[in-house]
Structure formats: C-alpha cells, structure tokens
Scaffold this motif. Structure first.
Motif, PDB file in Angstrom:
ATOM      1  N   LYS A   1       2.849  -5.690 -12.231  1.00 42.10           N
ATOM      2  CA  LYS A   1       1.424  -5.810 -12.515  1.00 42.10           C
ATOM      3  C   LYS A   1       1.191  -6.159 -13.986  1.00 42.10           C
ATOM      4  O   LYS A   1       0.233  -6.846 -14.317  1.00 42.10           O
TER       5      LYS A   1
ATOM      6  N   GLU B   1      -4.204  -3.632 -13.319  1.00 41.91           N
ATOM      7  CA  GLU B   1      -4.205  -5.110 -13.335  1.00 41.91           C
ATOM      8  C   GLU B   1      -5.644  -5.621 -13.164  1.00 41.91           C
ATOM      9  O   GLU B   1      -6.132  -6.430 -13.955  1.00 41.91           O
ATOM     10  N   LYS B   2      -6.310  -5.101 -12.156  1.00 44.27           N
ATOM     11  CA  LYS B   2      -7.698  -5.529 -11.899  1.00 44.27           C
ATOM     12  C   LYS B   2      -8.596  -5.184 -13.082  1.00 44.27           C
ATOM     13  O   LYS B   2      -9.426  -5.979 -13.507  1.00 44.27           O
ATOM     14  N   GLU B   3      -8.389  -3.979 -13.628  1.00 46.42           N
ATOM     15  CA  GLU B   3      -9.260  -3.508 -14.712  1.00 46.42           C
ATOM     16  C   GLU B   3      -9.019  -4.326 -15.987  1.00 46.42           C
ATOM     17  O   GLU B   3      -9.974  -4.650 -16.705  1.00 46.42           O
TER      18      GLU B   3
ATOM     19  N   ASN C   1       1.233  -9.744 -14.344  1.00 53.08           N
ATOM     20  CA  ASN C   1       0.022 -10.364 -13.797  1.00 53.08           C
ATOM     21  C   ASN C   1      -1.183 -10.223 -14.722  1.00 53.08           C
ATOM     22  O   ASN C   1      -2.213 -10.851 -14.501  1.00 53.08           O
ATOM     23  N   CYS C   2      -1.072  -9.371 -15.740  1.00 52.62           N
ATOM     24  CA  CYS C   2      -2.183  -9.182 -16.690  1.00 52.62           C
ATOM     25  C   CYS C   2      -2.176 -10.242 -17.792  1.00 52.62           C
ATOM     26  O   CYS C   2      -3.087 -10.284 -18.627  1.00 52.62           O
TER      27      CYS C   2
ATOM     28  N   GLY D   1     -11.480 -12.036 -16.990  1.00 53.21           N
ATOM     29  CA  GLY D   1     -10.564 -12.850 -16.186  1.00 53.21           C
ATOM     30  C   GLY D   1      -9.504 -13.572 -16.998  1.00 53.21           C
ATOM     31  O   GLY D   1      -8.597 -14.180 -16.430  1.00 53.21           O
TER      32      GLY D   1
ATOM     33  N   THR E   1      -6.817   4.132 -11.467  1.00 55.76           N
ATOM     34  CA  THR E   1      -7.438   2.810 -11.401  1.00 55.76           C
ATOM     35  C   THR E   1      -6.347   1.750 -11.435  1.00 55.76           C
ATOM     36  O   THR E   1      -5.362   1.913 -12.154  1.00 55.76           O
ATOM     37  N   ASP E   2      -6.552   0.664 -10.687  1.00 60.56           N
ATOM     38  CA  ASP E   2      -5.591  -0.443 -10.694  1.00 60.56           C
ATOM     39  C   ASP E   2      -5.680  -1.139 -12.068  1.00 60.56           C
ATOM     40  O   ASP E   2      -6.681  -1.790 -12.378  1.00 60.56           O
TER      41      ASP E   2
ATOM     42  N   LYS F   1      -8.063  -7.455 -16.077  1.00 58.84           N
ATOM     43  CA  LYS F   1      -8.705  -8.755 -15.821  1.00 58.84           C
ATOM     44  C   LYS F   1     -10.223  -8.633 -16.035  1.00 58.84           C
ATOM     45  O   LYS F   1     -10.854  -9.481 -16.655  1.00 58.84           O
ATOM     46  N   ARG F   2     -10.787  -7.535 -15.536  1.00 64.14           N
ATOM     47  CA  ARG F   2     -12.237  -7.344 -15.659  1.00 64.14           C
ATOM     48  C   ARG F   2     -12.637  -7.218 -17.144  1.00 64.14           C
ATOM     49  O   ARG F   2     -13.566  -7.866 -17.609  1.00 64.14           O
TER      50      ARG F   2
END
Ligand code: NDP
Length: 322
Positions: free
Chosen positions: A221, A195-197, A224-225, A204, A192-193, A199-200
C-alpha cells in the motif's frame, strides 16, 4: 562488569544479564564507561536471528558515556571525555570498547542520554532526508510508524526541510505525539485505510516519498501512495521483512524508485560519520530537533524493554541504564 548476552537466537528470554570481564582495549580502541545504551529495533532482529550475528554476542549497537581508558595509538580522545557511538556491538553493558574512528565527542549542549538516543536514529533520519531522498521544499511525504524512535525525529526534519508530512500510527496517544512533532496529518492505520486516506489528503496526487520501516504489513500500500517518479524508501521490518516483489510493478505504478538502505553504509567513512553526527547535534543546538526519551529501563530489565518495543507499547526513544 554486567552485560547482556545471547548464546542462541529467540524471544526476549534468550537475553541474559550476566557478569563478564571488562574488555581491554587494543592500540586504536577506546574503553567507554557507558551511561546510557540506546535500544533500536535492529537489536530485536539480531536477537531473533533475522539479522544473524556470531554467538555468543553482546547486544546493543549504540551508547554514550565517558572515556575510561585509551589504547596507546589513540590521539583524539582522553580519559573523562564525553563520547557517543553507534554501529559497534556491545553497548548493552557497563563498559565497551570502541574503535577510535567510530567514536564522536558530545558537545556541551547535548546531554549524555541525548547522545545515546540520537546517534543511530538521528543519523538515520539525516541520511534518509539528506541523501537517500533529499527532501525538497513542498514535497509530500508519508512516514510510517511516525511516533516511534525514528518516526518522531523524521517528522521534525521533514518539516524543517519544508515538506508536507503525513504520519501513520496505531493509537490516539501516538497520534498526539506525531502531531506535536509537527506532522500535518496523522492517520490511524489500524482503523483507516492509509492508502485511500493518503490519496484523499493529497487530492489524488499521492506523495513524493514514503519512508516505510514497518515493512511486510505496509509495503504494498505504501507503493500505491506514491506519485509517478516517487521514492519508496523501505528501511525496516517492524512487521516482518518484505520478501516478494516484482520490479515490473515499479514501471506500471509510475516509474517509481525503490531502495532498501542501511545507516551503516551511509556512515562507513569517518568524514560521513562526523558530518552526519555534527549536523544532528547542530539541529539539537538550534532547537530544530528534540529527542523524546520516553522510556528508561535498568540494564537488568532488558527483556521487558524488548517486549515493550516489539509489543508496540513504546514511543520515542528507549534507553537502557547500566
Ligand atoms: P520504533 O520505535 O519505530 O518501533 C517500531 C514501531 O513500528 C512500533 O512502535 C509500531 O508503531 C510500528 N509497527 C508496525 N507494525 C508493527 C508490528 N507488527 N510489530 C511491531 N511494531 C510494529 O522503532 P525504531 O525507531 O527503533 O525503528 C523503526 C524502524 O526503523 C525499524 O523497522 C528499524 O529496523 C528501522 N531502522 C532502520 C535503519 C536503517 O538504516 N535501515 C536505522 C534505524 C532504524 P505503531 O504502533 O504506531 O504501528
């Protein structure tokens, strides 16, 4: 005595288990009979030459055992005392000499194996959470390689300090361990990415601090978190060192802080060493910190131990038994 030495840098095969002299101690040194040596990722950096050392070199920066002999000016230790140390080379051996000022006594509640397992990684967790970025109650925190030696300890102390903790691991088995250690959420960053996870999971907002010891593969990444004014604590290179970075990115991504700390500066004087070791042992006594000694290798099987650590096959602490 037996010891593990290198005469050149390279793969695990350069480590040689060989017969050598028992060291004799100077006036302010203590000879320790080692019962367990801690393996740390830094040992692999020294073995490969990523962190150069003078050759020939006896590996190992952490150990615990009993005092065998003391130099004539040593006042705080005597034969038979249970002791532990880190940051002094030569622990992959049956005996090593340690300057008196670098040695600590083990309290009754901490076994000798736990002492060998906690000195380096426990005090690392201490400085990361108490000094580099002192965690505040309610902070959101991302821990990379959360089922590793440092990772499992870091989760427990971040939770003790009141943080919301997200950990990353490579396998389901490691995810179970990170959860058991107290992580609120665990991301399989191999699937799983993260960074996206992250943020989720934080609606956000991102996290206040990332403790990243993986390095090259995760660094960008991880940054970016972070929330604005967040702390990027890069403290290792398990996947390789980070070599390129533009400081202007810190401004653009939210006036972030970046630090690349090393334990040895945080325990440079006797007072900090005693304070950090004392707190780690107190956490164990108060049952706020449990060290998982998951892998014990005979000293003679050091090559296999390094292969397991670098092959991402280990969890928790790896010890060598002379
Ligand atoms: P670990 O037990 O955490 O082992 C390293 C872990 O890193 C692996 O289990 C693996 O977990 C993960 N990893 C991710 N990518 C790779 C890769 N390409 N190759 C190998 N491993 C990878 O080791 P330690 O607890 O001894 O040390 C953890 C880190 O902390 C190291 O980077 C070490 O240098 C650093 N450290 C720094 C200190 C300091 O003061 N600066 C002090 C102590 C440690 P997974 O399979 O889940 O991805």
């Amino acid at each position: 005595m037996k010891a593990v030495r290198i005469t050149e840098f390279g793969a695990p095969e350069v480590m040689s288990y060989e017969e050598t002299e028992i060291p004799s101690c100077e006036a302010t040194e203590v000879l320790v009979k080692i019962e367990a040596s801690g393996i740390n990722y830094i040992d692999t950096y020294q073995r490969t030459g990523l962190y150069p050392v003078e050759l020939p070199y006896t590996l190992g920066l952490e150990g615990a055992g009993t005092v065998e002999q003391v130099g004539e000016q040593v006042t705080d230790f005597s034969k038979g005392d249970r002791v532990a140390f880190c940051g002094v080379p030569g622990s992959y051996a049956e005996y090593t000499k340690v300057p008196e000022g670098r040695l600590v006594s083990l309290p009754d509640e901490v076994t000798t194996k736990e002492g060998a397992a906690l000195m380096l990684q426990g005090m690392t967790v201490h400085y990361l959470t108490q000094s580099t970025y002192p965690i505040q109650r309610g902070d959101r925190c991302l821990i990379q390689a959360a089922a590793g030696g440092v990772g499992l300890l870091l989760i427990q102390i971040a939770k003790l300090m009141g943080a919301y903790v997200i950990g990353t691991v490579s396998t389901e088995e490691k995810a179970v361990l990170a959860k058991e250690a107290g992580a609120d959420e665990v991301i399989l960053y191999t699937q799983t990415d993260f960074e996206k996870e992250t943020k989720r999971l934080t609606d956000g907002k991102g996290v206040n601090v990332v403790y990243d010891s993986v390095g090259k593969a995760t660094f960008e990444k991880s940054i970016n978190c972070l929330s604005p004014l967040g702390y990027m604590v890069l403290f290792g290179n398990a996947s390789g060192p980070v070599t390129e970075f533009n400081p202007a990115d810190l401004a653009q991504k939210g006036s972030l802080f970046l630090t690349r700390p090393s334990l040895f500066h945080y325990i440079a004087d006797r007072e900090s060493l005693e304070k950090r070791a004392g707190d780690v042992f107190r956490w164990v006594k108060e049952k706020n910190l449990k060290v998982r000694i998951e892998h014990l290798f005979p000293l003679a099987e050091v090559q296999e131990a390094h292969r397991s650590l670098e092959g991402r096959k280990t969890t928790g602490k790896v010890l060598l038994i002379p």
